[in-house]
Design a protein around this motif. Structure first.
Motif, PDB file in Angstrom:
ATOM      1  N   THR A 143       0.815  -1.213   0.000  1.00  0.00           N
ATOM      2  CA  THR A 143       0.000   0.000   0.000  1.00  0.00           C
ATOM      3  C   THR A 143       0.847   1.262   0.000  1.00  0.00           C
ATOM      4  N   GLU A 144       2.169   1.105   0.180  1.00  0.00           N
ATOM      5  CA  GLU A 144       3.068   2.246   0.104  1.00  0.00           C
ATOM      6  C   GLU A 144       4.429   1.755  -0.363  1.00  0.00           C
ATOM      7  N   GLN A 277      -4.988   7.660  -7.567  1.00  0.00           N
ATOM      8  CA  GLN A 277      -4.066   6.603  -7.158  1.00  0.00           C
ATOM      9  C   GLN A 277      -4.759   5.660  -6.186  1.00  0.00           C
ATOM     10  N   LYS A 279      -4.651   2.121  -3.333  1.00  0.00           N
ATOM     11  CA  LYS A 279      -3.916   1.448  -2.259  1.00  0.00           C
ATOM     12  C   LYS A 279      -3.517   0.056  -2.726  1.00  0.00           C
ATOM     13  N   ASN A 283       0.174   1.758  -9.180  1.00  0.00           N
ATOM     14  CA  ASN A 283       0.235   3.164  -9.569  1.00  0.00           C
ATOM     15  C   ASN A 283       1.405   3.387 -10.534  1.00  0.00           C
ATOM     16  N   ILE A 324      -3.788   7.901 -10.781  1.00  0.00           N
ATOM     17  CA  ILE A 324      -3.033   6.647 -10.888  1.00  0.00           C
ATOM     18  C   ILE A 324      -1.930   6.751 -11.929  1.00  0.00           C
ATOM     19  N   PRO A 327       1.043   9.469  -9.485  1.00  0.00           N
ATOM     20  CA  PRO A 327       0.767   9.353  -8.052  1.00  0.00           C
ATOM     21  C   PRO A 327       1.737  10.166  -7.210  1.00  0.00           C
ATOM     22  N   GLN A 328       1.327  10.389  -5.983  1.00  0.00           N
ATOM     23  CA  GLN A 328       2.166  11.086  -5.007  1.00  0.00           C
ATOM     24  C   GLN A 328       2.686  10.096  -3.978  1.00  0.00           C
ATOM     25  N   ALA A 331       2.640   6.368  -2.666  1.00  0.00           N
ATOM     26  CA  ALA A 331       1.927   5.360  -3.446  1.00  0.00           C
ATOM     27  C   ALA A 331       2.854   4.235  -3.908  1.00  0.00           C
ATOM     28  N   CYS A 333       4.087   1.199  -6.364  1.00  0.00           N
ATOM     29  CA  CYS A 333       4.097   1.174  -7.831  1.00  0.00           C
ATOM     30  C   CYS A 333       4.862  -0.011  -8.411  1.00  0.00           C
ATOM     31  N   ARG A 336       3.494  -1.562 -11.625  1.00  0.00           N
ATOM     32  CA  ARG A 336       2.934  -0.499 -12.445  1.00  0.00           C
ATOM     33  C   ARG A 336       2.827  -0.894 -13.921  1.00  0.00           C
TER      34      ARG A 336
END
Length: 609
Positions: A143-144, A277, A279, A283, A324, A327-328, A331, A333, A336
């Protein structure tokens, strides 16, 4: 004549630079250690001028190639003052450094001639593992980004020719497969050294001032060609939307909406209206969004343009921050890739609306990825296997079977090497009959790949898509077949989500079967040449039921041949059926021919209706 304007000299310089980029790619291919690099060819190479602009690209991965400008702009802006001969920079961080996802590690080497900076050798390689919560550093459930592995801001791996041993120790300590990491990074180092020697030779041949003049002219030439190509396209605004099925057991569709504006020799690609974006690890950092846009435009124009950054000047990409596709932090990825190919499909859908376009129907939607990983004592083994692919039907030809998405340019890993190196048995590998979307020109067939685990236990992750939202047909063609993944244990068979939000644990004897999506068809299936339908039956690409139910072609079951009179009657009957009914007939033939539960092909969303 000024030598900078001499077309013969410019052509020689352009081709010499292209050869350098291709030579870099070959060095990586021949010296990398990981299967995803050496066999799947998930890497790219480029040469840049002294300001960091691309002046050559290797024949490698289009989704990678357009990302170099983001990384190079950060290096040139933030690190030019402390740069020296013998330096090499290492980068993978998408936030603040221009990276795409953590496994894609850039190695950039500035090239000096007689004490003057003349260019850069640039490589990016998908490394097998850089830590994180899942083998292969591609956990969908992240999730991050802090869960995904080692983030590398722009730092020096080499300084004035000396290897930074501390950086190498950090890299090795964070990888489950440190030997492979060293080998793949060594391949990048060798490729950059090869380019450095070649570029120095080229600069010395012509002299620094003349060489720099050639590059200015070639950048401007590329810009003029792109501008002319865009002027030749009908001006207007063209929109399209597509979807990723979503994450986990209860997926929520993720929307990709693009508006393309073409006018006065420029093109603006605007992703306003695309989903925020998410979770989950799909992303797409903005570098990949720009890269995909460049690849799509290059595919859409009918002009051979040199790979100089000047061609990028008439192309503008707008991506809302927090979406998405831009993203910031923080996020995730890692996976991706799935949205990179969906962006490409969405762009192709919009570009197909340009009058005179010859964009094919949509293909499989990008490679599916199956990852296995386990331990033998203190040593890890892992494989990230991309499964690709097929193209949709084209305006005058069938879709191509067994080829990567135009954005990928990758390769399927050989069965023999997988079985020789990993505790896996390949149980299926080939085309799925009846999977190509019906059309005057049939969509390409889906690839299927099956695995059986021979080790006691392993972790498994799968990244796929195109089950609910199918590869669209064009000009009345039917969409391709859905993507399906089955995990088979002693207790029975389980249809997995397209993107399970957990790492699955599998045991010895467990089997996985993945069938990728089939390509969409182009044109009305009832206009397909009956002889071409018969040929497909004889080649086992479709069966007699598919020929009858989708193409309206009656073929005798004894000595296979077309019954012309019966075919005429069948096609008359089918013309009165709806598009949706034809689609259902196609699904029925697909699941029956491949021995699949009929319920698994219901609920598909027809993108052409």
């Amino acid at each position: 004549m000024n030598s900078a304007n001499d077309p013969i000299t410019l052509e020689i310089v352009k081709n010499a630079l292209s050869s350098l980029a291709d030579e870099m790619a070959l060095v990586i291919l021949r010296s990398a250690h990981s299967p995803i690099v050496r066999d799947s060819m998930d890497y790219s190479s480029a040469v840049c001028d002294r300001s960091g602009q691309i002046i050559a690209q290797g024949l490698t991965n289009p989704v990678h190639l357009g990302s170099f400008p983001d990384v190079m702009s950060r290096i040139v802006t933030d690190h030019a003052q402390g740069m020296a001969a013998g330096d090499s920079f290492l980068i993978n961080d998408p936030y603040g450094s221009g990276g795409m996802h953590l496994p894609d590690v850039f190695l950039i080497k500035p090239i000096y001639v007689d004490g003057e900076l003349e260019g850069y050798a640039a490589t990016v390689v998908h490394h097998a593992d850089l830590g994180g919560m899942a083998p292969g550093s591609m956990a969908l459930q992240a999730t991050e980004i802090f869960q995904e592995g080692l983030r590398i801001p722009i730092l020096k791996l080499f300084e004035r020719g000396s290897l930074n041993q501390g950086v190498m120790r950090i890299l090795e300590a964070n990888s489950r497969t440190p030997d492979a990491l060293r080998g793949d990074l060594g391949a990048q180092i060798a490729a950059c050294a090869t380019c450095s020697a070649g570029l120095e030779q080229l600069v010395r041949k012509y002299g620094s001032n003349a060489f720099r003049g050639f590059l200015v002219e070639l950048h401007d030439y590329a810009e003029r060609l792109m501008t002319q190509a865009l002027i030749a396209m009908p001006a207007g605004e063209y929109e399209y939307e597509d979807f990723v099925d979503g994450l986990g057991d209860h997926p929520v569709p993720i929307r990709f909406k693009v508006r393309i504006a073409i006018a006065a020799g420029r093109i603006v690609i605007d992703w306003d209206g695309t989903s925020p974006q998410v979770k989950g690890a799909i992303n797409g950092p903005v570098a990949i969004t720009r890269s995909v846009a460049l690849a799509a435009v290059r595919c859409a124009i009918d002009t051979d343009i040199p790979n100089f950054a000047g061609y990028m000047r008439p192309i503008e990409v707008r991506a809302p921050l927090g979406s998405i596709v831009n993203p910031q932090l923080p996020a995730a990825c890692a996976a991706r890739g799935v949205i990179a190919y969906r962006m490409l499909d969405t762009l192709f859908g919009a570009l197909a609306k340009v009058p005179g376009s010859r964009i094919p129907a949509l293909g499989e939607g990008g490679p599916s990825v199956v990852s296995f990983g386990g331990w033998r004592g203190s040593s890890a083994w892992l494989i990230t296997d991309g499964i690709l692919g097929t193209w949709g039907g084209r305006a005058a030809q069938d879709g191509v079977d067994g080829i990567a998405s135009p954005g990928a340019n990758l390769s399927n890993q050989p069965i023999e090497l997988i079985e020789a190196r990993f505790p896996l048995k390949i149980t299926h590998y080939g085309f799925a009959p009846n999977s190509g979307g019906g059309g005057k020109f049939r969509g390409g067939l889906a690839i299927q790949r099956g695995y059986e685990l021979l080790d006691d236990q392993a972790s498994l992750s799968v990244r796929s898509d195109r089950r609910a939202h199918l590869p669209a047909g064009s000009a009345g063609g039917l969409p391709g077949s859905p993507s399906l993944t089955y995990l088979v244990k002693d207790t029975g068979s389980q249809l997995l989500p397209v993107m399970p939000m957990e790492t699955l644990i599998v045991s010895k004897g467990d089997k996985l079967l993945h069938i990728a999506a089939g390509g969409g068809g182009y044109g009305d299936p009832l206009e397909r040449d009956p002889t071409a339908v018969l040929d497909d039956v004889l080649d086992d690409k479709i069966d007699i039921g598919m020929a009858r139910e989708v193409y309206g072609v009656a073929i005798s079951s004894g000595r296979p041949e077309v019954d012309t009179n019966a075919t005429g009657r069948l096609r008359t009957e089918l013309r009165s059926t709806s598009h949706g009914e034809r689609l259902q007939r196609q699904f029925t033939q697909f699941v029956r021919r491949n021995g699949l539960p009929e319920a698994d092909a219901t609920g598909q969303r027809d993108p052409t209706v």
